[in-house]
Enzyme design. Structure first.
Site, PDB file in Angstrom:
ATOM      1  N   LYS A  64      67.828 -48.419  67.466  1.00 56.57           N
ATOM      2  CA  LYS A  64      68.045 -46.809  66.902  1.00 56.57           C
ATOM      3  C   LYS A  64      69.001 -46.382  67.695  1.00 56.57           C
ATOM      4  O   LYS A  64      69.894 -45.776  65.831  1.00 56.57           O
ATOM      5  CB  LYS A  64      66.668 -45.920  67.370  1.00 56.57           C
ATOM      6  CG  LYS A  64      65.083 -46.527  66.896  1.00 56.57           C
ATOM      7  CD  LYS A  64      63.752 -45.986  67.223  1.00 56.57           C
ATOM      8  CE  LYS A  64      62.755 -46.411  67.036  1.00 56.57           C
ATOM      9  NZ  LYS A  64      62.156 -46.427  67.634  1.00 56.57           N
ATOM     10  N   GLN A  79      59.936 -42.218  71.614  1.00 54.12           N
ATOM     11  CA  GLN A  79      59.269 -43.182  71.479  1.00 54.12           C
ATOM     12  C   GLN A  79      58.132 -43.467  72.537  1.00 54.12           C
ATOM     13  O   GLN A  79      57.080 -43.755  72.999  1.00 54.12           O
ATOM     14  CB  GLN A  79      59.975 -44.330  72.049  1.00 54.12           C
ATOM     15  CG  GLN A  79      59.588 -45.632  72.007  1.00 54.12           C
ATOM     16  CD  GLN A  79      59.809 -46.282  70.979  1.00 54.12           C
ATOM     17  OE1 GLN A  79      60.904 -46.091  70.054  1.00 54.12           O
ATOM     18  NE2 GLN A  79      59.269 -47.000  70.436  1.00 54.12           N
ATOM     19  N   ASP A  93      60.002 -39.459  62.438  1.00 49.59           N
ATOM     20  CA  ASP A  93      58.454 -39.604  63.174  1.00 49.59           C
ATOM     21  C   ASP A  93      57.400 -39.712  60.986  1.00 49.59           C
ATOM     22  O   ASP A  93      56.809 -40.933  61.744  1.00 49.59           O
ATOM     23  CB  ASP A  93      58.319 -40.236  63.709  1.00 49.59           C
ATOM     24  CG  ASP A  93      58.294 -41.496  64.524  1.00 49.59           C
ATOM     25  OD1 ASP A  93      59.029 -42.696  63.879  1.00 49.59           O
ATOM     26  OD2 ASP A  93      58.081 -41.946  65.723  1.00 49.59           O
TER      27      ASP A  93
END
Ligand code: NAD
Length: 294
Positions: free
Chosen positions: A54, A98, A121
């Protein structure tokens, strides 16, 4: 008959290219650089590798990448303090914590502490509610990537029968909402669904997000169906990754199919970059990039 292979790797490269062009324009015309902060707690090797990818792709798109690595024994309060700091930092437009988090933390609590406008997200309860009511939201990256592939292949999805296998908050449920938003008739199947092959056989579009290697076989499919395989599975004794769909039999029946690897996988980070760009444009009152949102 052999299905068209939907090349997610090439499509994701195009999306990253579009994002990079927009970012360059934002810098040149407005002096703004989008920034993505990724928070990693602990040392899970798979998570470390995702976070590395990422960060790398964020920088390649011309954006600022901020990585916050915290030890596994970090307390929930300490993590919430980091999230608060990132929420208040104007150079950070997207925040991703994460998952999975270590056991001492509540993922729900942490995710819901992220500013919804920076929740790239799309897991914050506000974004889930906005998506569910058809309002502008941040959309979870993997289902957004699947939607982009489907729109690219079909144009309009209106009136198609879609079956989503899997009801997770990360993939299955938001995927179903997105397909509904594009006027599909949507069925969500899951571990308790009766006669799953029969349900899948009705589908013009099948999205498999189960986590069971090669569960969906060609004889489950309606001839000509479009198959989107979200699964990423490792099978002992076999090299590489396999999907939730048995590619060898499905490719003979489907009209179009995503391979694993090289299908949905690369779309997830591409959509994360797209979401970060979208969040940055919204934060600055600028027009959103076309074709990169739901
Ligand atoms: P999950 O474990 O949270 O959910 C799996 C779902 O499958 C559940 O809703 C369950 O009801 C359903 N299920 C389980 N067994 C079933 C069965 N026998 N029949 C029908 N349904 C069944 O998983 P997830 O997070 O949604 O991920 C699903 C898969 O997608 C995994 O392989 C994961 O690695 C992969 N994934 C890929 C990406 C990507 O970037 N491509 C992103 C997220 C997840």
């Amino acid at each position: 008959m052999s299905a068209t292979i939907i090349d997610g790797k090439a499509f994701a490269a195009r999306v990253r290219g579009q994002v990079a062009e927009h970012v360059a324009r934002l810098k040149a015309e407005h002096g703004i650089t989008p920034g993505l902060a990724v928070v990693l707690v602990g040392e899970d090797p798979a998570s470390q590798s995702y976070v590395r990818s990422k960060g790398k792709q964020t920088v390649e798109a011309g954006m600022n990448s901020f990585e916050r690595k915290l030890p596994a024994e970090t307390t929930e309060a300490e993590l919430l303090a980091v999230v608060k700091e990132l929420n208040e930092d104007p150079s950070v437009h997207g925040i991703l914590v994460q998952l999975p988090l270590p056991g001492q933390m509540s993922s729900d609590l942490v995710i819901n502490a992220i500013d919804p406008a920076k929740d790239v997200d799309g897991f914050h309860i506000s974004n889930v509610g906005l998506l569910g009511t058809g309002q502008k939201s941040m959309v979870p990256c993997t289902p957004l990537g699947c939607l982009m592939l489907l729109r690219d292949h079909h144009g309009s999805l209106s009136g198609m029968n879609a079956v989503v296998i899997g009801r997770s908050n990360i993939v299955g449920k938001p995927m179903a909402q997105l397909l509904l938003g594009d006027s599909c008739t949507v069925t969500i199947a899951h571990s308790r669904t009766k006669d799953l092959p029969e349900v899948v056989r009705r589908a013009d579009i099948v999205v498999a997000a189960v986590g069971r290697p090669e569960m969906v076989t060609g004889d489950w499919l309606k001839p000509g169906a479009t198959v989107i395989d979200v699964g990423i599975n490792r099978v002992e004794g076999r090299k590489g990754l396999v999907g939730d769909v048995d590619f060898a039999s499905a490719v003979e029946v489907a009209g179009a199919i995503t391979p694993v690897p090289g299908g949905v996988g690369p779309m997830t980070i591409a959509c994360l970059l797209a979401n970060t760009l979208t969040a940055c444009c919204r934060a600055n009152g600028l027009a959103e990039p076309e074709g990169l949102t739901a």
